[in-house]
Scaffold this motif. Structure first.
Motif, mmCIF file in Angstrom:
data_model
loop_
_atom_site.group_PDB
_atom_site.id
_atom_site.type_symbol
_atom_site.label_atom_id
_atom_site.label_comp_id
_atom_site.label_asym_id
_atom_site.label_seq_id
_atom_site.Cartn_x
_atom_site.Cartn_y
_atom_site.Cartn_z
ATOM 1 N N LEU A 45 0.833 -1.206 0.000
ATOM 2 C CA LEU A 45 0.000 0.000 0.000
ATOM 3 C C LEU A 45 0.865 1.253 0.000
ATOM 4 O O LEU A 45 0.581 2.212 -0.726
ATOM 5 C CB LEU A 45 -0.928 -0.016 1.217
ATOM 6 N N TRP B 294 2.235 1.703 -3.380
ATOM 7 C CA TRP B 294 1.168 2.177 -4.284
ATOM 8 C C TRP B 294 0.965 3.678 -4.107
ATOM 9 O O TRP B 294 0.794 4.418 -5.081
ATOM 10 C CB TRP B 294 -0.109 1.415 -3.982
ATOM 11 N N LEU B 295 0.997 4.150 -2.874
ATOM 12 C CA LEU B 295 0.838 5.585 -2.603
ATOM 13 C C LEU B 295 2.022 6.378 -3.135
ATOM 14 O O LEU B 295 1.863 7.450 -3.736
ATOM 15 C CB LEU B 295 0.667 5.821 -1.097
ATOM 16 N N GLY C 219 -0.797 6.226 -6.569
ATOM 17 C CA GLY C 219 -2.112 5.598 -6.648
ATOM 18 C C GLY C 219 -2.678 5.639 -8.054
ATOM 19 O O GLY C 219 -3.872 5.890 -8.253
ATOM 20 N N ARG C 220 -1.811 5.359 -9.037
ATOM 21 C CA ARG C 220 -2.178 5.612 -10.439
ATOM 22 C C ARG C 220 -3.253 4.685 -10.985
ATOM 23 O O ARG C 220 -3.828 4.951 -12.041
ATOM 24 C CB ARG C 220 -0.926 5.554 -11.316
ATOM 25 N N ALA D 116 -6.062 4.316 -9.673
ATOM 26 C CA ALA D 116 -7.339 4.994 -9.392
ATOM 27 C C ALA D 116 -7.537 6.111 -10.411
ATOM 28 O O ALA D 116 -6.651 6.943 -10.611
ATOM 29 C CB ALA D 116 -7.344 5.556 -7.977
ATOM 30 N N PHE E 16 -9.838 6.775 -5.938
ATOM 31 C CA PHE E 16 -8.622 6.703 -5.125
ATOM 32 C C PHE E 16 -8.978 6.473 -3.656
ATOM 33 O O PHE E 16 -8.385 5.633 -2.976
ATOM 34 C CB PHE E 16 -7.798 7.977 -5.261
ATOM 35 N N GLU F 142 -10.284 2.829 -3.251
ATOM 36 C CA GLU F 142 -9.253 1.799 -3.406
ATOM 37 C C GLU F 142 -8.264 1.842 -2.253
ATOM 38 O O GLU F 142 -7.814 0.800 -1.767
ATOM 39 C CB GLU F 142 -8.525 1.978 -4.742
ATOM 40 N N CYS F 143 -7.930 3.047 -1.787
ATOM 41 C CA CYS F 143 -7.004 3.185 -0.672
ATOM 42 C C CYS F 143 -7.578 2.540 0.592
ATOM 43 O O CYS F 143 -6.890 1.770 1.287
ATOM 44 C CB CYS F 143 -6.693 4.656 -0.432
ATOM 45 N N ARG G 34 -7.663 -1.264 0.333
ATOM 46 C CA ARG G 34 -6.328 -1.826 0.533
ATOM 47 C C ARG G 34 -5.944 -1.814 2.014
ATOM 48 O O ARG G 34 -5.280 -2.734 2.510
ATOM 49 C CB ARG G 34 -5.303 -1.043 -0.284
ATOM 50 N N LEU H 36 0.046 9.106 2.187
ATOM 51 C CA LEU H 36 -1.337 9.404 1.810
ATOM 52 C C LEU H 36 -1.533 10.903 1.626
ATOM 53 O O LEU H 36 -2.197 11.351 0.677
ATOM 54 C CB LEU H 36 -2.288 8.863 2.877
ATOM 55 N N VAL I 4 -0.277 12.192 -1.841
ATOM 56 C CA VAL I 4 -1.163 11.922 -2.982
ATOM 57 C C VAL I 4 -2.392 12.819 -2.914
ATOM 58 O O VAL I 4 -2.825 13.380 -3.927
ATOM 59 C CB VAL I 4 -1.579 10.438 -3.017
#
Length: 394
Positions: free
Chosen positions: A9, A12-13, A17-18, A20, A26, A29-30, A33, A164, A167
């Protein structure tokens, strides 16, 4: 906690977070996860301030199995007792973390805790989101897990909050840029600018109905009342037009003192110029009624107002014009020039709404022929039409 999923995670951040495709996606999905990594989340909120003349901030609320709720908060929330008694107020004002357990009596100072306790929530934590510009935004996290969040879960949440925030900041800046462009240059122009049309001379032709209006007696008004009052009058006066223009498919391009320039694109409606011109005329009727109803107390008197609007249709050049690195996204061309001349003729005739022969020919019915008039800068005289239901005030 699943440390492997937590690290995935975080990666991904960091990658933005592409996967989303939208702010709402976003958020969803965040949170999904996070739940998969072992965080027993029930309700998550993200609250970001923005630059907007009417909106103080936006909220994004996630719950398991539901669509993300997106909301907007007006500036009046700053005076709301509910906001001042909320944990989020402390986050925004002091940048501090606030935790409120359902079984902690000290948490009763926050009314929201009683509401959450009734929903079965056992733990609530509000965490600041620190942006790189120094501004503080907020997030809230709740669970129904017996006993609330564990120390391990809290550590994971604290570890996730910084990436987080980065993003969310990027998403917020993109939204803010679009909002500012929409506010100052209009929606269509803003979309083109964000799409890369930023070079001087980058223009395109467009077939459009043109609206050019002017407040009658503005010079006299400006001379006899304070400047602050003039600004307030103009804001009220423009309110009478802008809503009607936008509701009927138009876009305000420019304010020029008491003047307003708007366009109603025709090409985007697959060439249905009759429908577009009918929409423009309906907007003119609504604006005329709104301005007629406008009353403003000035001293011991109540001021009433009149305005004039010229309607025309034709090809315009739409894009970036200016000098050096100071550009304006506007429209030019003979059609715009003619609309400006028609507006002056409307003033001479004491008419509120006038139209060119081209506009009246497309939007038939309800017009009277006012005759031909010489037009400065044009080799031919222009035939001008006025509404049948309107008498000259000249």
């Amino acid at each position: 906690m699943n440390i492997t999923e937590v690290q995935k995670l975080i990666d991904w951040l960091i990658d933005g977070g592409r996967s989303a495709t939208s702010p709402s996606r976003f958020m969803a999905e965040c949170c999904e996860r996070m739940v998969a990594a072992g965080l027993p989340l029930w309700r998550v909120g993200v609250f970001v301030r923005t630059l907007h003349p009417e909106i103080y901030g936006r909220s994004f609320i996630w719950k398991p199995g539901a669509e993300v709720e997106v909301g907007a908060v007006e500036y009046k929330i700053l005076d709301s007792p509910d906001f001042h008694s909320s944990p989020l107020y402390i986050v925004f004002q002091q940048g501090l973390e606030v935790r409120a357990r359902a079984d902690d009596r000290q948490s009763n100072r926050f009314p929201i805790v009683d509401e959450l306790r009734a929903e079965g929530i056992t733990d609530y934590i509000a965490l600041p989101l620190f942006f790189t510009d120094g501004s503080v935004h907020a997030s809230s996290w709740t669970t129904k897990q017996p006993g609330g969040f564990t120390d391990e879960q809290m550590a994971a949440l604290h570890g996730l909050i910084t990436p987080l925030s980065r993003v969310i900041e990027i998403i917020n800046w993109r939204r803010m840029a679009a909002s500012l462009l929409d506010t100052y240059v209009g929606n269509r122009a803003g979309e083109r600018i964000l799409g890369g049309q930023i070079r001087r001379g980058h223009t395109e032709t467009m077939n459009a109905a043109i609206w050019l209006s002017d407040l009658r007696g503005f010079t006299s008004l400006s001379d006899r009342v304070p400047a602050e009052t003039v600004v307030d009058v103009l804001n009220n006066y423009f309110d009478c037009q802008v809503a009607a223009i936008r509701n009927h498919g138009g876009e305000v391009l420019k304010y020029m003192g008491d003047g307003l320039l708007a366009v109603f694109p025709i090409d985007e409606y697959v060439g249905d110029e009759q429908q577009v011109c009918s929409n423009v005329l309906e907007a003119a009727h609504e604006s005329r009624a709104s301005v007629a109803d406008l009353q403003y107390p000035i001293g011991d008197a109540v001021e009433r107002f009149r305005f004039g609007v010229a309607l025309h249709v034709g090809r315009i050049l739409y894009g970036n014009i200016g000098g050096g690195n100071r550009l304006d996204f506007t429209c030019i061309g003979p059609a715009v020039n003619l609309a400006a001349r028609l507006e002056k003729i409307a003033s001479q005739l004491g008419r509120t709404v006038v139209a060119s022969e081209g506009f009246a020919g497309i939007c038939r019915g309800g017009w009277s022929d006012l005759g031909e008039f010489p037009v400065a800068g044009f080799s031919k005289a222009a035939r001008v039409y006025g509404l049948v239901d309107e008498k000259s005030a000249a």
